[in-house]
Design a protein around this motif. Sequence first.
Motif, PDB file in Angstrom:
ATOM      1  N   SER A  34       0.813  -1.221   0.000  1.00 27.00           N
ATOM      2  CA  SER A  34       0.000   0.000   0.000  1.00 27.00           C
ATOM      3  C   SER A  34       0.847   1.272   0.000  1.00 27.00           C
ATOM      4  CB  SER A  34      -0.954   0.009   1.185  1.00 27.00           C
ATOM      5  OG  SER A  34      -0.245  -0.020   2.402  1.00 27.00           O
ATOM      6  N   ASP A  35       1.966   1.279   0.685  1.00 20.65           N
ATOM      7  CA  ASP A  35       2.876   2.429   0.699  1.00 20.65           C
ATOM      8  C   ASP A  35       4.271   1.928   0.368  1.00 20.65           C
ATOM      9  OD1 ASP A  35       1.228   4.701   1.484  1.00 20.65           O
ATOM     10  OD2 ASP A  35       0.922   3.590   3.340  1.00 20.65           O
ATOM     11  N   LEU A  36       4.776   2.359  -0.777  1.00 14.17           N
ATOM     12  CA  LEU A  36       6.061   1.871  -1.263  1.00 14.17           C
ATOM     13  C   LEU A  36       7.037   3.029  -1.460  1.00 14.17           C
ATOM     14  CD1 LEU A  36       4.796  -0.458  -4.128  1.00 14.17           C
ATOM     15  CD2 LEU A  36       5.434  -1.135  -1.818  1.00 14.17           C
ATOM     16  N   GLY A  37       8.281   2.801  -1.132  1.00 12.23           N
ATOM     17  CA  GLY A  37       9.354   3.713  -1.496  1.00 12.23           C
ATOM     18  C   GLY A  37      10.048   3.153  -2.721  1.00 12.23           C
ATOM     19  N   GLU A  38      10.342   4.006  -3.677  1.00  7.83           N
ATOM     20  CA  GLU A  38      10.960   3.562  -4.921  1.00  7.83           C
ATOM     21  C   GLU A  38      12.186   4.415  -5.212  1.00  7.83           C
ATOM     22  OE1 GLU A  38       9.362   2.469  -9.287  1.00  7.83           O
ATOM     23  OE2 GLU A  38       8.954   4.528  -8.674  1.00  7.83           O
ATOM     24  N   GLY A  53      19.952   4.648 -26.733  1.00  6.88           N
ATOM     25  CA  GLY A  53      19.882   3.535 -25.794  1.00  6.88           C
ATOM     26  C   GLY A  53      19.645   4.024 -24.378  1.00  6.88           C
ATOM     27  N   TRP A  54      19.112   3.146 -23.531  1.00 10.00           N
ATOM     28  CA  TRP A  54      18.898   3.487 -22.131  1.00 10.00           C
ATOM     29  C   TRP A  54      18.994   2.249 -21.253  1.00 10.00           C
ATOM     30  CZ3 TRP A  54      15.045   3.485 -25.743  1.00 10.00           C
ATOM     31  CH2 TRP A  54      13.980   2.621 -25.558  1.00 10.00           C
ATOM     32  N   LEU A  55      19.334   2.484 -19.983  1.00 11.62           N
ATOM     33  CA  LEU A  55      19.425   1.440 -18.976  1.00 11.62           C
ATOM     34  C   LEU A  55      18.938   2.030 -17.666  1.00 11.62           C
ATOM     35  CD1 LEU A  55      20.409  -1.400 -18.065  1.00 11.62           C
ATOM     36  CD2 LEU A  55      22.591  -0.301 -17.512  1.00 11.62           C
ATOM     37  N   THR A  56      18.001   1.360 -17.012  1.00 10.50           N
ATOM     38  CA  THR A  56      17.444   1.816 -15.745  1.00 10.50           C
ATOM     39  C   THR A  56      17.479   0.674 -14.737  1.00 10.50           C
ATOM     40  OG1 THR A  56      15.936   3.321 -16.881  1.00 10.50           O
ATOM     41  CG2 THR A  56      15.409   2.793 -14.608  1.00 10.50           C
ATOM     42  N   LEU A  57      17.946   0.958 -13.526  1.00 11.53           N
ATOM     43  CA  LEU A  57      17.927   0.023 -12.405  1.00 11.53           C
ATOM     44  C   LEU A  57      17.014   0.597 -11.340  1.00 11.53           C
ATOM     45  CD1 LEU A  57      21.777  -0.515 -12.097  1.00 11.53           C
ATOM     46  CD2 LEU A  57      20.160  -1.947 -13.345  1.00 11.53           C
ATOM     47  N   GLY A  58      16.145  -0.225 -10.757  1.00 11.19           N
ATOM     48  CA  GLY A  58      15.217   0.291  -9.768  1.00 11.19           C
ATOM     49  C   GLY A  58      14.873  -0.725  -8.698  1.00 11.19           C
ATOM     50  N   THR A  59      14.435  -0.211  -7.557  1.00 15.68           N
ATOM     51  CA  THR A  59      13.963  -1.058  -6.478  1.00 15.68           C
ATOM     52  C   THR A  59      12.776  -0.392  -5.794  1.00 15.68           C
ATOM     53  OG1 THR A  59      14.596  -2.263  -4.470  1.00 15.68           O
ATOM     54  CG2 THR A  59      15.594  -0.098  -4.781  1.00 15.68           C
ATOM     55  N   GLN A  60      11.843  -1.213  -5.332  1.00 15.05           N
ATOM     56  CA  GLN A  60      10.706  -0.758  -4.533  1.00 15.05           C
ATOM     57  C   GLN A  60      10.734  -1.516  -3.217  1.00 15.05           C
ATOM     58  OE1 GLN A  60       7.232  -1.644  -6.879  1.00 15.05           O
ATOM     59  NE2 GLN A  60       7.344   0.288  -7.986  1.00 15.05           N
ATOM     60  N   ARG A  61      10.430  -0.826  -2.131  1.00 12.25           N
ATOM     61  CA  ARG A  61      10.401  -1.436  -0.800  1.00 12.25           C
ATOM     62  C   ARG A  61       9.122  -1.027  -0.084  1.00 12.25           C
ATOM     63  NH1 ARG A  61      14.542  -5.188  -0.607  1.00 12.25           N
ATOM     64  NH2 ARG A  61      16.142  -4.347  -1.939  1.00 12.25           N
ATOM     65  N   GLY A  62       8.553  -1.990   0.636  1.00 13.12           N
ATOM     66  CA  GLY A  62       7.341  -1.734   1.412  1.00 13.12           C
ATOM     67  C   GLY A  62       7.397  -2.467   2.737  1.00 13.12           C
ATOM     68  N   ARG A  63       6.296  -2.454   3.445  1.00 10.78           N
ATOM     69  CA  ARG A  63       6.209  -3.149   4.729  1.00 10.78           C
ATOM     70  C   ARG A  63       6.094  -4.659   4.531  1.00 10.78           C
ATOM     71  NH1 ARG A  63       1.383  -0.051   7.223  1.00 10.78           N
ATOM     72  NH2 ARG A  63       1.250   0.841   5.168  1.00 10.78           N
ATOM     73  N   HIS A  64       6.276  -5.394   5.588  1.00 11.57           N
ATOM     74  CA  HIS A  64       6.143  -6.857   5.616  1.00 11.57           C
ATOM     75  C   HIS A  64       7.101  -7.542   4.656  1.00 11.57           C
ATOM     76  CE1 HIS A  64       2.573  -6.379   8.086  1.00 11.57           C
ATOM     77  NE2 HIS A  64       2.094  -5.550   7.179  1.00 11.57           N
TER      78      HIS A  64
END
Length: 79
Positions: A34-38, A53-64
């Motif tokens: 429900s609430d994520l940090g990205e 060209g392009w390259l993207t790295l990403g992460t999302q973090r939430g509770r539990h």
Amino acid sequence: MNKGLGYIEANWIHNTNEYGVLYGEHPYYMEGGSDLGELRMGLEGRMTTNWLGWLTLGTQRGRHGYHNETILAGLRYMF
């Protein structure tokens, strides 16, 4: 790459709906979504006159313990 551009992006994602599945008569909902940090970072730029060209790295973090990692890469030919 010449004339490239690097970037860093931070987002907060608030989902108001619960997402899940119904398995038989039992519903299972995703916890922590429900609430994520990205955080995302990447590079994009021209490789030649016609190629981009392009390259993207990403992460999302939430509770539990919720987490999601992504890698996106792409090429575009312009004629």
